[in-house]
Structures are given as C-alpha cells and as structure tokens.
Design a protein around this motif. Structure first.
Motif, PDB file in Angstrom:
ATOM      1  N   LEU A  81       0.830  -1.198   0.000  1.00  0.00           N
ATOM      2  CA  LEU A  81       0.000   0.000   0.000  1.00  0.00           C
ATOM      3  C   LEU A  81       0.872   1.259   0.000  1.00  0.00           C
ATOM      4  O   LEU A  81       0.533   2.253  -0.641  1.00  0.00           O
ATOM      5  N   GLN A  82       2.008   1.198   0.684  1.00  0.00           N
ATOM      6  CA  GLN A  82       2.949   2.321   0.673  1.00  0.00           C
ATOM      7  C   GLN A  82       3.467   2.560  -0.741  1.00  0.00           C
ATOM      8  O   GLN A  82       3.550   3.705  -1.196  1.00  0.00           O
ATOM      9  N   GLN A  83       3.774   1.489  -1.447  1.00  0.00           N
ATOM     10  CA  GLN A  83       4.251   1.606  -2.826  1.00  0.00           C
ATOM     11  C   GLN A  83       3.181   2.214  -3.726  1.00  0.00           C
ATOM     12  O   GLN A  83       3.474   3.079  -4.558  1.00  0.00           O
ATOM     13  N   ARG A  84       1.940   1.797  -3.542  1.00  0.00           N
ATOM     14  CA  ARG A  84       0.842   2.356  -4.341  1.00  0.00           C
ATOM     15  C   ARG A  84       0.664   3.844  -4.059  1.00  0.00           C
ATOM     16  O   ARG A  84       0.428   4.642  -4.974  1.00  0.00           O
ATOM     17  N   ALA A  85       0.769   4.233  -2.787  1.00  0.00           N
ATOM     18  CA  ALA A  85       0.637   5.653  -2.433  1.00  0.00           C
ATOM     19  C   ALA A  85       1.787   6.458  -3.032  1.00  0.00           C
ATOM     20  O   ALA A  85       1.575   7.567  -3.546  1.00  0.00           O
ATOM     21  N   ASP A  86       2.989   5.901  -2.994  1.00  0.00           N
ATOM     22  CA  ASP A  86       4.143   6.579  -3.583  1.00  0.00           C
ATOM     23  C   ASP A  86       3.965   6.731  -5.098  1.00  0.00           C
ATOM     24  O   ASP A  86       4.271   7.795  -5.661  1.00  0.00           O
ATOM     25  N   ASN A  87       3.459   5.686  -5.743  1.00  0.00           N
ATOM     26  CA  ASN A  87       3.231   5.747  -7.193  1.00  0.00           C
ATOM     27  C   ASN A  87       2.181   6.806  -7.532  1.00  0.00           C
ATOM     28  O   ASN A  87       2.317   7.512  -8.538  1.00  0.00           O
ATOM     29  N   ALA A  88       1.153   6.928  -6.715  1.00  0.00           N
ATOM     30  CA  ALA A  88       0.113   7.930  -6.961  1.00  0.00           C
ATOM     31  C   ALA A  88       0.686   9.335  -6.788  1.00  0.00           C
ATOM     32  O   ALA A  88       0.355  10.254  -7.547  1.00  0.00           O
ATOM     33  N   ASN A  89       1.557   9.508  -5.802  1.00  0.00           N
ATOM     34  CA  ASN A  89       2.197  10.816  -5.603  1.00  0.00           C
ATOM     35  C   ASN A  89       3.077  11.174  -6.794  1.00  0.00           C
ATOM     36  O   ASN A  89       3.063  12.317  -7.265  1.00  0.00           O
ATOM     37  N   LYS A  90       3.862  10.196  -7.278  1.00  0.00           N
ATOM     38  CA  LYS A  90       4.744  10.448  -8.421  1.00  0.00           C
ATOM     39  C   LYS A  90       3.953  10.808  -9.674  1.00  0.00           C
ATOM     40  O   LYS A  90       4.391  11.635 -10.474  1.00  0.00           O
ATOM     41  N   ALA A  91       2.786  10.178  -9.821  1.00  0.00           N
ATOM     42  CA  ALA A  91       1.965  10.427 -11.012  1.00  0.00           C
ATOM     43  C   ALA A  91       1.162  11.714 -10.888  1.00  0.00           C
ATOM     44  O   ALA A  91       0.530  12.135 -11.851  1.00  0.00           O
ATOM     45  N   GLY A  92       1.173  12.342  -9.717  1.00  0.00           N
ATOM     46  CA  GLY A  92       0.442  13.582  -9.524  1.00  0.00           C
ATOM     47  C   GLY A  92      -1.045  13.391  -9.260  1.00  0.00           C
ATOM     48  O   GLY A  92      -1.820  14.326  -9.388  1.00  0.00           O
ATOM     49  N   HIS A  93      -1.435  12.198  -8.884  1.00  0.00           N
ATOM     50  CA  HIS A  93      -2.844  11.909  -8.557  1.00  0.00           C
ATOM     51  C   HIS A  93      -3.065  12.175  -7.066  1.00  0.00           C
ATOM     52  O   HIS A  93      -3.090  11.247  -6.264  1.00  0.00           O
ATOM     53  N   THR A  94      -3.235  13.436  -6.721  1.00  0.00           N
ATOM     54  CA  THR A  94      -3.280  13.815  -5.309  1.00  0.00           C
ATOM     55  C   THR A  94      -4.478  13.230  -4.569  1.00  0.00           C
ATOM     56  O   THR A  94      -4.350  12.839  -3.407  1.00  0.00           O
ATOM     57  N   GLU A  95      -5.639  13.165  -5.223  1.00  0.00           N
ATOM     58  CA  GLU A  95      -6.820  12.614  -4.547  1.00  0.00           C
ATOM     59  C   GLU A  95      -6.637  11.134  -4.260  1.00  0.00           C
ATOM     60  O   GLU A  95      -6.976  10.653  -3.175  1.00  0.00           O
ATOM     61  N   ILE A  96      -6.084  10.423  -5.223  1.00  0.00           N
ATOM     62  CA  ILE A  96      -5.822   8.991  -5.048  1.00  0.00           C
ATOM     63  C   ILE A  96      -4.772   8.793  -3.965  1.00  0.00           C
ATOM     64  O   ILE A  96      -4.903   7.926  -3.100  1.00  0.00           O
ATOM     65  N   ALA A  97      -3.731   9.606  -3.996  1.00  0.00           N
ATOM     66  CA  ALA A  97      -2.662   9.496  -3.000  1.00  0.00           C
ATOM     67  C   ALA A  97      -3.196   9.764  -1.594  1.00  0.00           C
ATOM     68  O   ALA A  97      -2.815   9.066  -0.639  1.00  0.00           O
ATOM     69  N   THR A  98      -4.072  10.749  -1.461  1.00  0.00           N
ATOM     70  CA  THR A  98      -4.657  11.052  -0.151  1.00  0.00           C
ATOM     71  C   THR A  98      -5.484   9.884   0.348  1.00  0.00           C
ATOM     72  O   THR A  98      -5.379   9.480   1.509  1.00  0.00           O
ATOM     73  N   TYR A  99      -6.307   9.324  -0.526  1.00  0.00           N
ATOM     74  CA  TYR A  99      -7.130   8.177  -0.161  1.00  0.00           C
ATOM     75  C   TYR A  99      -6.264   6.999   0.275  1.00  0.00           C
ATOM     76  O   TYR A  99      -6.507   6.377   1.310  1.00  0.00           O
TER      77      TYR A  99
END
Length: 138
Positions: A81-99
């Motif tokens: 889940l940490q990796q998925r959150a990091d990937n969302a941050n790198k891609a600029g998907h802030t809403e997904i990263a926050t979730y």
C-alpha cells in the motif's frame, strides 16, 4: 343492473379491507412488546467458548500479522500500500494518493492492535490451560 352489483361488491370489499387494516393496526398498537423478541442477559463470561476457539483466533491473528508485515509483493501488506501511495504521488494523482495514505495510516495502526491482542491471547491461553479450558468453576 350488473354495474350496480359490481359497485356494491367493490364497496363491500373495500369496507372489509379497511376494517381488516384498521383492526390489525389497533391490535399491533395494543401489544407492541408481544412481537418484539427479547434477549436474555448473559449468564457467564463465555470462557469455555473462547477457550475452544483459541487456536483459530491465534492462527487468524498470526496470518493477519504476516500479511501486514509482508513485502511489496504481498497483497494486503503495508509495504504494498505504501508503494501504491508513492506511485500515486509520483503520477500527480493527489486525490488517489490522499485516499491511499489514509488507508495506509489505518493499516499501520492495525499492527500494534493485533500485536496487543496476540499478547492478551497468550494470557487467555495460560488461563484456559489452568482452568480446564473454561469448564472448571472459579
């Protein structure tokens, strides 16, 4: 003549239905507690049942901790889940990263809770062995 008979029959049927409905409503209003099931208060602490389920509970907690502590390749792990959150941050998907970050925070909080339950279960295990698996009165 046939029309009047139909009207009379229809009115009689409606009147009967109205009486049935109002009678049922009055009967239900008169006895509200009669239809509600009552729950009896517990008479014991459920020690015997808990002692019986102890191995299953222990295995369940152990599997959950193994899954949470697994690597990024393990579904349900904190690392994945940490990796998925990091990937969302790198891609600029802030809403997904926050979730995902909120899910990650909750998942991380599960680890100390499960570890505490595991310690508590060890105490229950020793109590069960000392008291005949909850069968002996104390």
């Amino acid at each position: 003549m046939n029309v009047r008979r139909r009207q009379r029959t229809l009115l009689a049927g409606l009147a009967t239905a109205a009486l049935l409905v109002s009678g049922t409503g009055a009967a239900m209003a008169a006895t509200p507690a009669a239809s509600a099931p009552t729950a009896a208060a517990p008479t014991g602490d459920g020690a015997q049942a808990l002692c019986k389920r102890l191995p299953k509970i222990d295995r369940r907690i152990e599997r959950a901790l193994e899954r949470l502590d697994g690597g990024a390749g393990v579904r349900g792990s904190v690392a994945r889940l940490q990796q998925r959150a990091d990937n969302a941050n790198k891609a600029g998907h802030t809403e997904i990263a926050t979730y995902l970050q909120h899910r990650l925070d909750f998942r991380k909080s599960l680890v100390p809770t499960l570890e505490q339950r595991q310690k508590d279960l060890a105490g229950v295990k020793s109590w069960c062995s000392a008291h005949g698996n909850g069968k002996a009165a104390s």
